[in-house]
Write a protein that holds these residues in place. Structure first.
Motif, mmCIF file in Angstrom:
data_model
loop_
_atom_site.group_PDB
_atom_site.id
_atom_site.type_symbol
_atom_site.label_atom_id
_atom_site.label_comp_id
_atom_site.label_asym_id
_atom_site.label_seq_id
_atom_site.Cartn_x
_atom_site.Cartn_y
_atom_site.Cartn_z
ATOM 1 N N PHE A 242 7.820 13.508 -12.837
ATOM 2 C CA PHE A 242 8.446 12.192 -13.010
ATOM 3 C C PHE A 242 8.326 11.358 -11.731
ATOM 4 O O PHE A 242 7.963 10.180 -11.763
ATOM 5 C CB PHE A 242 9.928 12.381 -13.369
ATOM 6 N N MET A 243 8.619 11.993 -10.589
ATOM 7 C CA MET A 243 8.525 11.280 -9.312
ATOM 8 C C MET A 243 7.103 10.802 -9.058
ATOM 9 O O MET A 243 6.877 9.664 -8.639
ATOM 10 C CB MET A 243 8.958 12.198 -8.159
ATOM 11 N N SER B 182 6.131 7.886 -11.440
ATOM 12 C CA SER B 182 6.807 6.633 -11.067
ATOM 13 C C SER B 182 6.215 6.041 -9.806
ATOM 14 O O SER B 182 6.079 4.828 -9.675
ATOM 15 C CB SER B 182 8.301 6.885 -10.836
ATOM 16 N N ALA B 183 5.883 6.913 -8.841
ATOM 17 C CA ALA B 183 5.420 6.403 -7.554
ATOM 18 C C ALA B 183 3.943 6.012 -7.576
ATOM 19 O O ALA B 183 3.559 4.999 -7.001
ATOM 20 C CB ALA B 183 5.674 7.444 -6.466
ATOM 21 N N PHE B 184 3.113 6.812 -8.250
ATOM 22 C CA PHE B 184 1.670 6.589 -8.115
ATOM 23 C C PHE B 184 0.995 6.005 -9.356
ATOM 24 O O PHE B 184 -0.067 5.421 -9.256
ATOM 25 C CB PHE B 184 0.985 7.897 -7.701
ATOM 26 N N PRO C 64 2.768 3.867 -11.856
ATOM 27 C CA PRO C 64 3.874 3.188 -12.543
ATOM 28 C C PRO C 64 3.446 2.518 -13.846
ATOM 29 O O PRO C 64 4.245 2.396 -14.771
ATOM 30 C CB PRO C 64 4.384 2.167 -11.523
ATOM 31 N N MET D 171 4.028 4.580 -16.872
ATOM 32 C CA MET D 171 5.424 4.648 -17.299
ATOM 33 C C MET D 171 5.797 3.511 -18.261
ATOM 34 O O MET D 171 6.807 3.582 -18.945
ATOM 35 C CB MET D 171 6.357 4.599 -16.073
ATOM 36 N N LEU E 210 17.216 5.314 -12.431
ATOM 37 C CA LEU E 210 16.607 6.336 -11.569
ATOM 38 C C LEU E 210 17.691 7.119 -10.829
ATOM 39 O O LEU E 210 17.569 8.321 -10.607
ATOM 40 C CB LEU E 210 15.662 5.679 -10.553
ATOM 41 N N ALA F 292 10.744 -0.663 -16.584
ATOM 42 C CA ALA F 292 9.888 0.323 -15.913
ATOM 43 C C ALA F 292 10.278 0.368 -14.432
ATOM 44 O O ALA F 292 10.864 -0.586 -13.919
ATOM 45 C CB ALA F 292 8.430 -0.069 -16.079
ATOM 46 N N PRO F 293 9.965 1.460 -13.735
ATOM 47 C CA PRO F 293 10.355 1.567 -12.322
ATOM 48 C C PRO F 293 9.748 0.448 -11.466
ATOM 49 O O PRO F 293 8.624 0.010 -11.730
ATOM 50 C CB PRO F 293 9.791 2.924 -11.893
ATOM 51 N N VAL G 7 7.463 0.728 -5.089
ATOM 52 C CA VAL G 7 6.657 1.707 -5.846
ATOM 53 C C VAL G 7 5.483 1.021 -6.518
ATOM 54 O O VAL G 7 4.502 1.661 -6.884
ATOM 55 C CB VAL G 7 7.453 2.499 -6.924
ATOM 56 N N ARG G 8 5.569 -0.306 -6.659
ATOM 57 C CA ARG G 8 4.448 -1.021 -7.284
ATOM 58 C C ARG G 8 3.408 -1.465 -6.244
ATOM 59 O O ARG G 8 2.417 -2.088 -6.587
ATOM 60 C CB ARG G 8 4.968 -2.234 -8.047
ATOM 61 N N LYS H 78 5.601 3.833 -0.748
ATOM 62 C CA LYS H 78 6.217 4.611 -1.824
ATOM 63 C C LYS H 78 7.176 5.675 -1.295
ATOM 64 O O LYS H 78 7.913 6.294 -2.053
ATOM 65 C CB LYS H 78 5.129 5.264 -2.675
ATOM 66 N N PHE I 74 11.059 5.471 -2.053
ATOM 67 C CA PHE I 74 11.442 5.916 -3.391
ATOM 68 C C PHE I 74 11.435 7.446 -3.480
ATOM 69 O O PHE I 74 12.405 8.066 -3.924
ATOM 70 C CB PHE I 74 10.473 5.311 -4.423
ATOM 71 N N LEU I 75 10.341 8.048 -3.018
ATOM 72 C CA LEU I 75 10.231 9.509 -3.095
ATOM 73 C C LEU I 75 11.345 10.168 -2.284
ATOM 74 O O LEU I 75 11.931 11.167 -2.695
ATOM 75 C CB LEU I 75 8.856 9.960 -2.575
ATOM 76 N N MET J 35 14.690 9.959 -4.185
ATOM 77 C CA MET J 35 14.738 10.878 -5.320
ATOM 78 C C MET J 35 14.899 12.323 -4.836
ATOM 79 O O MET J 35 15.567 13.134 -5.470
ATOM 80 C CB MET J 35 13.471 10.745 -6.191
#
Lengths: 89, 641
Positions: free
Chosen positions: A41-42, A45-47, A49, A52, B79, B363-364, B373-374, B381, B384-385, B388
């Protein structure tokens, strides 16, 4: 249920080393399964998106479905753990 | 927004508060021993403990912060729900059993079980205090945020009221009363949120929301041709001078001299809202003195869909899946803000409309917190990581959660209560997405305060529901704060005074010092709650998780799974993890912006959430120091790995 003020005397539990080892092993295996699921999931979402945002089950996008699945999986694995754990005699 | 006092809410809250204080005094007379005070004698039923876990864990931040973040920005708030729940997996599978086996009252007991080291006791006690204090701040800020709409009193009154009630609860009966407060609160919160979600599904989504009395909410104009605004009779367009130069706004003064602000979107204009704080402290809302009287104005409630699937005005009742897909296929007016410092020293905040498609906010990456993250850059990024990771690892390192494991009689009860806790907490977190999205389109949001979104959603459904929900939210703060003060008082009386300073105390004296410690921590919590008034509560909780995970997790895990771990290694890992994560946070862009009021671009550390660096650092320090110090004596290891 115990009385409201919890005054019932409690005797400390004696645990069997074999049982402890068994339960620890089960815990680690289930933990590893969840880590992979959560890590996925991480990473998405991070790489990735944009993945998703894609509709997944019943029209809901992957982000929502994966999120709900992570919550449900935690409960399912917890129930599996409880079922597999042994109790000291 | 100025909120009217709800006397029903006050009465409901007084009833709750009176009941819990009554129970505390009743039980206080019976919780005289140290075991009774710190761990409720180890005799709590697993189901009660499981719901109390939920009551302890579902803090003001979970409830107010997450719903607010979803209501303002969409999926990103969810999240946090996912991360907070996932953390329970670490707690159940890795930490719970050994912790229960090794410890007695506090988490330092478990860490120190094998070594009997004063260094570990001191480090663990300080880390407990630091984490508890960081976690206390958002709870107290949440209390202050709630009291304003409830009673019309200022923020500090809420903080003081909560501080006093909680300190009374903890100081009278310790873990026994704390457990019952958390049990009552946990069950009420989950049940009430489920009821609101059902009501939301029946209401569906509409582009013309109404309030609880059926009155249509005023929709601010959007996408209006510029000429309709600028050429209206009696209107004058003010020149773009001073701080307004180059900004995407048009200021229009009407015949009465009231200035309204519009945001430019190509050739079209959209109505914005403004809140100006004058140099003498007076406030103007949308160009008029702020208030409810004649000639006064207040900011308008917001939050509505601008386009629904199929172009309909109203969807009618929805089921959970169709509610989610409807939101994905709709367009909702979200709000951005911009600050303009006027030449005369006054400060204007402009709140402007941002029509956002559901495909974007579902969406995130739609919120300022996670927008990176976008980004295409890998480095962006990491924030965010890191967060989490902190949420995942933090739960199992929170002292106020860990001490709950000492209140049940055996391992089986510990496991069962965790499963009950996960079920209740997981169910609640699923509801947060519906509550947040429901608030987003409720037409009741306060554009200045995301933390009020959930109570205001309830107000849009029913006035009585608002009263009960606000009172429960207040009780929410009581439940979590009592757990935190309990953990902190245990750290002081049991870890520091009895075990570290070796002060000889009998059971009665030990309980008395814990109660005095509870009073001191309560006073400190009140001060911190007032100081940090303006911070987003959810973000602060994220920090507490970072510190807990960095300081405590490496020590807990390595103690259990690496036989070569030494006492020096554990002490060093806790100390370094705590200092590194705390230092990182204090030097981060978020602290620059929200705590010091400095330009975040000058922040020293590259991102705000330290866990991705400081958790591995804690492990590394533990391994290196353990290898450099003598092997521990060959005493049987506590856990077979």
């Amino acid at each position: 249920m115990a009385s409201l003020d919890f005054k019932t005397p409690v005797i400390r539990e004696q645990e069997d080393a074999m049982v402890v080892a068994h339960n620890t092993r089960i815990g680690l295996v289930l933990f590893a399964i969840y880590v992979v699921f959560y890590g996925g999931f991480m990473a998405l979402s991070a790489f990735w998106p944009e993945v998703m945002r894609k509709p997944f089950a019943g029209g809901a996008n992957l982000a929502v479905v994966y999120g709900f699945a992570l919550i449900a999986a935690a409960l399912v694995l917890a129930l599996v753990y409880m079922r597999l754990c042994r109790k000291s005699k | 927004m100025i909120h009217a006092t709800s006397w029903i809410a006050v009465l409901v809250f007084l009833f709750f508060a009176g009941s819990v204080i009554g129970i505390s005094f009743y039980l206080g007379a019976r919780a005289k021993s140290a075991s009774g005070y710190f761990a409720a004698g180890g005799g709590i039923h697993w189901f009660v403990n499981g719901i109390a876990f939920a009551g302890d864990y579902l803090s003001a931040a979970s409830f107010l912060g997450i719903c607010g973040m979803i209501a303002f920005f969409g999926y990103d708030g969810f999240l946090y729900s996912i991360g907070y729940l996932a953390g329970w997996i670490v707690a159940l599978f890795i930490i719970a059993e050994p912790l229960k086996r090794l410890g007695r009252f506090t988490f330092a007991d478990a860490l120190d079980n094998k070594f009997n080291s004063r260094g570990i006791k001191l480090a663990a006690a300080i880390s407990t205090l630091v984490v508890s204090c960081f976690y206390l701040i958002p709870q107290m800020v949440g209390a202050g945020a709630l009291v304003q709409p409830l009673l019309g009193f200022p923020h500090y009154v809420g903080v003081i009221v909560v501080g006093l009630i909680v300190t009374t609860i903890v100081a009278t009966a310790g873990m026994v009363s704390t457990t019952w407060v958390q049990f009552i609160k946990g069950s009420l919160l989950v049940a009430l949120c489920a009821a609101i979600t059902v009501m939301l599904m029946f209401r569906g989504v509409t582009t013309k929301p109404t309030d609880a009395n059926g009155k249509e909410v005023q929709i601010l104009r959007h996408g209006v041709p510029a000429a309709t605004v600028t050429d209206a009779a009696g209107s004058t367009v003010l020149s773009e001078e001073g701080p307004w130069q180059g900004k995407p706004y048009v200021r229009v003064q009407d015949a009465a001299g009231v200035v309204t602000v519009w945001r430019k979107e190509g050739a079209l204009l959209s109505e914005a809202q403004t809140l100006t704080v004058l140099l003498d402290g007076r406030k103007l809302a949308n160009g008029r003195p702020r208030g409810k009287g004649v000639g006064e104005a207040d900011l308008l409630p917001v939050g509505y869909a601008s386009k629904l699937p199929g172009g309909v005005e109203k969807t009618g009742p929805l089921n959970p899946v169709s509610f989610i897909t409807t939101m994905q296929d709709s367009e909702v007016i979200l709000w951005g803000s911009d600050k303009v410092a006027e030449a005369d020293g006054s400060m204007t905040t402009v709140y402007y409309q941002k029509p956002t498609p559901g495909s974007d906010f579902m969406a995130p990456g739609s919120s300022p917190t996670f927008k990176k993250v976008r980004s295409e850059k890998f480095f962006d990024k990491l924030d965010f990581l890191s967060l989490m990771l902190a949420l995942f690892c933090g739960t199992a390192s929170l002292p106020h959660i860990l001490i709950r494991y000492y209140t049940v009689k055996d391992q089986l009860s510990a496991r069962k209560s965790t499963v009950v806790g996960i079920a209740a907490i997981g169910f609640f977190y699923v509801l947060t997405l519906f509550l947040g999205l429901g608030a987003m389109t409720s037409g009741a949001l306060d554009v200045t305060d995301s933390n009020m979104s959930a109570p205001l959603l309830a107000r849009s459904l029913n006035e009585l529901l608002f009263a009960v929900l606000s009172a429960v939210a207040f009780t929410t703060v009581l439940g979590t704060v009592s757990g935190l003060i309990m953990a902190a008082s245990g750290a002081v009386a049991h870890d520091l005074m009895t075990n570290f300073l070796k002060i000889k105390m009998d059971d009665f004296q030990k309980v008395r010092s814990a109660k005095i410690a509870a009073l001191c921590v309560g006073a400190l919590a009140i001060c911190l709650g007032i100081m940090f008034q303006k911070m987003n509560v959810n973000f602060l909780v994220g920090w507490a998780f970072n510190i807990a995970a960095s300081a405590n997790l490496p020590a807990l895990v390595m103690l259990l799974f690496w036989k070569r771990t030494t006492k020096q290694g554990i002490t060093a890992a806790i100390t370094v993890g705590m200092i590194a994560s705390l230092g990182w946070i204090l030097l981060s862009a978020q602290a620059y912006k929200d705590v010091y009021g400095l330009d975040p671009a000058n922040a020293i550390v590259p991102f705000s959430q330290p866990a991705i660096v400081t958790i591995p650092l804690g492990f590394l320090v533990l391994v290196v120091v353990s290898l450099l110090t003598p092997r521990p004596e060959a005493k049987p290891a506590c856990v077979a790995g």
